[in-house]
Design a protein around this motif. Sequence first.
Motif, PDB file in Angstrom:
ATOM      1  N   LYS A 254       0.825  -1.201   0.000  1.00 59.88           N
ATOM      2  CA  LYS A 254       0.000   0.000   0.000  1.00 59.88           C
ATOM      3  C   LYS A 254       0.864   1.257   0.000  1.00 59.88           C
ATOM      4  O   LYS A 254       0.584   2.219  -0.730  1.00 59.88           O
ATOM      5  CB  LYS A 254      -0.931  -0.005   1.208  1.00 59.88           C
ATOM      6  CG  LYS A 254      -1.932   1.142   1.212  1.00 59.88           C
ATOM      7  CD  LYS A 254      -2.875   1.050   2.399  1.00 59.88           C
ATOM      8  CE  LYS A 254      -3.871   2.204   2.399  1.00 59.88           C
ATOM      9  NZ  LYS A 254      -4.770   2.148   3.583  1.00 59.88           N
ATOM     10  N   ASP A 257       2.091   2.236  -3.274  1.00 56.92           N
ATOM     11  CA  ASP A 257       0.991   2.546  -4.212  1.00 56.92           C
ATOM     12  C   ASP A 257       0.706   1.398  -5.169  1.00 56.92           C
ATOM     13  O   ASP A 257       0.215   1.617  -6.292  1.00 56.92           O
ATOM     14  CB  ASP A 257       1.298   3.825  -5.007  1.00 56.92           C
ATOM     15  CG  ASP A 257       1.310   5.058  -4.116  1.00 56.92           C
ATOM     16  OD1 ASP A 257       0.516   5.101  -3.165  1.00 56.92           O
ATOM     17  OD2 ASP A 257       2.127   5.968  -4.380  1.00 56.92           O
ATOM     18  N   ALA A 259      -1.159  -1.276  -3.967  1.00 59.24           N
ATOM     19  CA  ALA A 259      -2.444  -1.801  -3.516  1.00 59.24           C
ATOM     20  C   ALA A 259      -3.252  -0.662  -2.897  1.00 59.24           C
ATOM     21  O   ALA A 259      -2.695   0.224  -2.243  1.00 59.24           O
ATOM     22  CB  ALA A 259      -2.237  -2.914  -2.493  1.00 59.24           C
ATOM     23  N   ASP A 260      -4.562  -0.702  -3.113  1.00 57.29           N
ATOM     24  CA  ASP A 260      -5.441   0.329  -2.557  1.00 57.29           C
ATOM     25  C   ASP A 260      -5.758   0.103  -1.091  1.00 57.29           C
ATOM     26  O   ASP A 260      -6.058   1.046  -0.356  1.00 57.29           O
ATOM     27  CB  ASP A 260      -6.754   0.384  -3.356  1.00 57.29           C
ATOM     28  CG  ASP A 260      -6.538   0.830  -4.800  1.00 57.29           C
ATOM     29  OD1 ASP A 260      -5.592   1.608  -5.030  1.00 57.29           O
ATOM     30  OD2 ASP A 260      -7.305   0.385  -5.674  1.00 57.29           O
ATOM     31  N   GLY A 261      -5.740  -1.148  -0.662  1.00 51.35           N
ATOM     32  CA  GLY A 261      -6.090  -1.449   0.716  1.00 51.35           C
ATOM     33  C   GLY A 261      -5.429  -2.723   1.185  1.00 51.35           C
ATOM     34  O   GLY A 261      -4.574  -3.293   0.493  1.00 51.35           O
TER      35      GLY A 261
END
Length: 416
Positions: A254, A257, A259-261
């Motif tokens: 995350k 950047d 993975a979003d969550g």
Amino acid sequence: MPRYWLRCIGCGAEYPGSARVYSCPACGDLLDIVYDMDREVSEIPWLRNFESRPLGVWRYRELLPVEDYRHVVSMNEGGTRLIRCRNLERELGIKEIYVKYEGDNPTGSFKDRGMTVGVTKAVEAGAEMTICASTGNTSSSLAAYSARAGLGCAVLVPLKRIALGKLSQALIHGAKVLAVRGNFDDCLRIVRELSRDPRFYFLNSINPFRLEGQKTAAYEIYEQLGGVVPDYLMIPIGNAGNIVAYWKGFSDLKSLDLADGLPRLMGVQAEGACPIYRAFVEGANEIRPLNNVETIATAIRIGNPVNWKRALRAVRETGGLVEAVSDEEILAAQRILASREGIFAEPAGASPIALLIRAARKGLIEHDSRVVCIVTGHGLKDPDIVLKSSRNLIEVDAEIGSILRALEIPMQGRLF
């Protein structure tokens, strides 16, 4: 600015990455490895080219705390299979179910991910002997990697409380195996005291470098799923280091950047050894250690897990949960995973499947979810459990009729 350093999870005190400390000298709490992530991003080849290195722990070496990669102690650990379980998907009504099979590692468990980094750090520190307390897998892994590094190795195990498959590994790799008249927590207390002697390098999961190797499994899952993170990740909790490692690994993705969550972390303990589960359901901020713990899942038979604070934080921050399952559920899950999907897990490694079955039946998991279960060790680590819990072998005479009767298949035609 240094590439990485140590930070206390309690008081926030910071120490150089080269400091040989296992817990915070100021307050005694655990330490975390912190990276200059902005600097690291520009130096990560696999972010630009996923084919640049083979899948495995050292594929991600820019995000591992090692000074000189020429001295890495490795046996090509990591790169374990992510196996899709389509039969379980149909039976449980869940869209995607995967098993991350850590039994593929060199000594048959996830511990090898941590030991390749931990023993490398022992070499960097100029240690003469590694030492650990263990319920089994840690001892076999540390013994193997210490042998490869040319270091002495001492392991303390609770007397008559370790699976023979794991004990035999530690012995054959040349470790000094000391069977302590006590439980795991007694062994860990003694080892922590011994680690004050600089001749010993301490490699339980209190050592922050261990978890850095273990976090690479999260990176692999991300890549193996095609650049996404799962909705749920189900994982056994013993000393609680591994759930923290996955939390850290997905948090790194995350931060980069990628993975979003984060996945919802679903930790599972055995009912006979579940202090973190009790704290979770009570909404407590501390655990009450258990003196008498008992479960057939020897790898998670721990009453006072040292990583409890971060484990609770990981579960709560990701919207996950901690459950406790019975030995009967664990053994049933072990048989189901083997008979439906051909995957043989040690009892502790089957506990996430027990949790998955329970959660699916209770409607705790949405039908369109993507779930990854962490099988932490190979079933051959503890074959005695299977032999004790399975039906007896069927003895037959050496002739066709006896075989068919045992198989409950009628004889037909002149062939017989």
